[in-house]
Design an enzyme around this catalytic site. Sequence first.
Site, short mmCIF file in Angstrom:
data_model
loop_
_atom_site.label_atom_id
_atom_site.label_comp_id
_atom_site.label_asym_id
_atom_site.label_seq_id
_atom_site.Cartn_x
_atom_site.Cartn_y
_atom_site.Cartn_z
N CYS A 37 -7.05 -2.78 4.02
CA CYS A 37 -6.58 -1.39 4.17
C CYS A 37 -7.37 -0.53 3.04
O CYS A 37 -8.31 -0.30 3.05
CB CYS A 37 -5.12 -1.16 4.06
N CYS A 76 -13.88 0.70 24.60
CA CYS A 76 -13.74 2.21 24.70
C CYS A 76 -14.99 3.15 24.29
O CYS A 76 -15.90 2.42 23.81
CB CYS A 76 -12.42 2.81 24.14
N CYS A 95 -15.31 2.59 20.47
CA CYS A 95 -16.13 1.26 20.21
C CYS A 95 -17.45 1.14 20.46
O CYS A 95 -18.11 0.37 19.94
CB CYS A 95 -15.01 0.24 20.75
N ARG A 143 -2.58 -2.59 -6.99
CA ARG A 143 -2.04 -3.29 -6.04
C ARG A 143 -1.28 -4.36 -6.58
O ARG A 143 -1.89 -5.13 -7.48
CB ARG A 143 -3.44 -4.21 -5.27
N CYS A 153 -10.86 -2.24 20.41
CA CYS A 153 -11.03 -2.87 21.56
C CYS A 153 -12.26 -3.29 22.24
O CYS A 153 -12.11 -4.28 23.01
CB CYS A 153 -10.25 -2.06 22.76
N CYS A 199 1.13 -1.25 -0.15
CA CYS A 199 0.02 -0.14 -0.06
C CYS A 199 0.88 1.17 -0.07
O CYS A 199 2.02 1.28 0.46
CB CYS A 199 -0.88 0.08 1.21
N HIS A 200 0.29 2.38 -0.50
CA HIS A 200 1.42 3.52 -0.57
C HIS A 200 1.74 3.91 0.86
O HIS A 200 2.78 4.44 0.77
CB HIS A 200 0.39 4.74 -1.40
N THR A 201 0.99 3.75 2.17
CA THR A 201 1.27 4.16 3.24
C THR A 201 2.77 3.48 3.46
O THR A 201 3.50 3.91 4.21
CB THR A 201 0.34 3.74 3.91
N HIS A 206 0.81 -4.04 5.94
CA HIS A 206 -0.14 -3.94 6.63
C HIS A 206 -1.35 -4.31 6.04
O HIS A 206 -2.44 -4.39 6.75
CB HIS A 206 -0.45 -2.56 7.45
N GLU A 207 -1.20 -4.38 4.57
CA GLU A 207 -2.41 -5.22 4.02
C GLU A 207 -2.14 -6.58 3.66
O GLU A 207 -1.32 -7.07 2.96
CB GLU A 207 -2.51 -4.41 2.69
N CYS A 245 -10.97 3.62 17.71
CA CYS A 245 -10.67 2.99 19.03
C CYS A 245 -9.74 3.69 19.78
O CYS A 245 -8.59 4.28 19.11
CB CYS A 245 -10.22 1.67 18.88
N ARG A 303 -6.12 2.65 17.94
CA ARG A 303 -6.25 3.48 16.62
C ARG A 303 -4.56 3.62 16.08
O ARG A 303 -3.92 3.30 16.62
CB ARG A 303 -6.86 4.78 16.71
#
Length: 383
Positions: A181, A106, A109, A376, A103, A51-53, A73-74, A117, A121
């Site tokens: 993501c 909270c 949530c 992707r 979670c 992913c670009h992130t 992360h994906e 969250c 987060r």
Amino acid sequence: MEMESSKAGQVIRCRAAVAWEAGKPLVIEEVEVAPPQAMEVRIKILFTALCHTDVYFWEAKGQTPVFPRIFGHEAGGIVESVGDGVTDLKPGDHVLPVFTGECKECAHCKSEESNMCDLLRINTDRGVMIGDGQSRFSINGKPIYHFVGTSTFSEYTVVHVGCVAKINPAAPLDKVCVLSCGISTGLGAALNVAKPVKGSSVAVFGLGAVGLAAAEGARIAGASRIIGVDINPKRFNEAKQFGVSEFVNPKDYDKPVQEVIVEMTDGGVDRSIECTGNVDAMISAFECVHDGWGVAVLVGVAHKDAVFRTHPLNLLNERTLKGTFFGNYKPRTDLPAVVEKYMNKEIELEKFITHEVKFSEINKAFEFMLKGDSLRCIIHMDG
């Protein structure tokens, strides 16, 4: 399938793609992955996507550099073992790890309106687990840092249970991994936040994977006119298969693109969705919606010093400006149903997947993205 791991409670040695320093090619190394602690799960990653992130934080131009680090992360995988207190997941479960969490305790949530969250987060600066402040990855006893709690560029990773969505085991992980993501972010921005009505007009700014997912969401919602805005004309042909029927390149005009869109649409679009992170595009996206009912949704993350400027009259004239994070989906509660949309053929994921590479060639995925060639790229962990 119940799968008791022979390695449960022990360190696992496996391959991971380590970023030793900013902007340098990743190196495939043997890392040690510690067992999951309380409220954590260890996952065998089967497929991960770029992913670009990941690229943005690997380049580390605009933020705190944290290295050496395992990005990614994906992804999609299978639970290998679980730590103390984990009741929702067991070894063998098919899962999507997610860069943000739920979670379930909270105020966020418990709210029906929020997915942000308090505990879990996204935190891009943290390179350790939230429970004990330690990394679960090491090489020769030296820690290798985590990224957004997921670090999926490793054959095994450890993730907080609140950041893991359990999904239908029949779903192909090499396709649905992209839902963890970018695709969900764009899709949800349209379906959950912009909510275009049947027959309405929508402008999408930025036609990367997230923007095209937003266009796809607008198409599913029944929008009859989807205008794509991008400075890369190569994107338009690809965008047609996501429901984009008209293309505007801001570089082709000597006036602000919002004025162009307002003229094209006789007063403005009903909805706009901004997926670039460029603050000028954000302002254009807001100023191109129709007065009286227009809604603009911001998805892209702007530079930390960026300031959004517009005349207050634009709001007084009954335009709405909204922001969204991860498409307003709660990861554990909502992602399984998005996977089912794919299983029921309501959404198509294949068209987002433009490239596939072996894990040993992960740097190719970075090249494709930096050239703007890929939406992707799926990385096969067994290769």
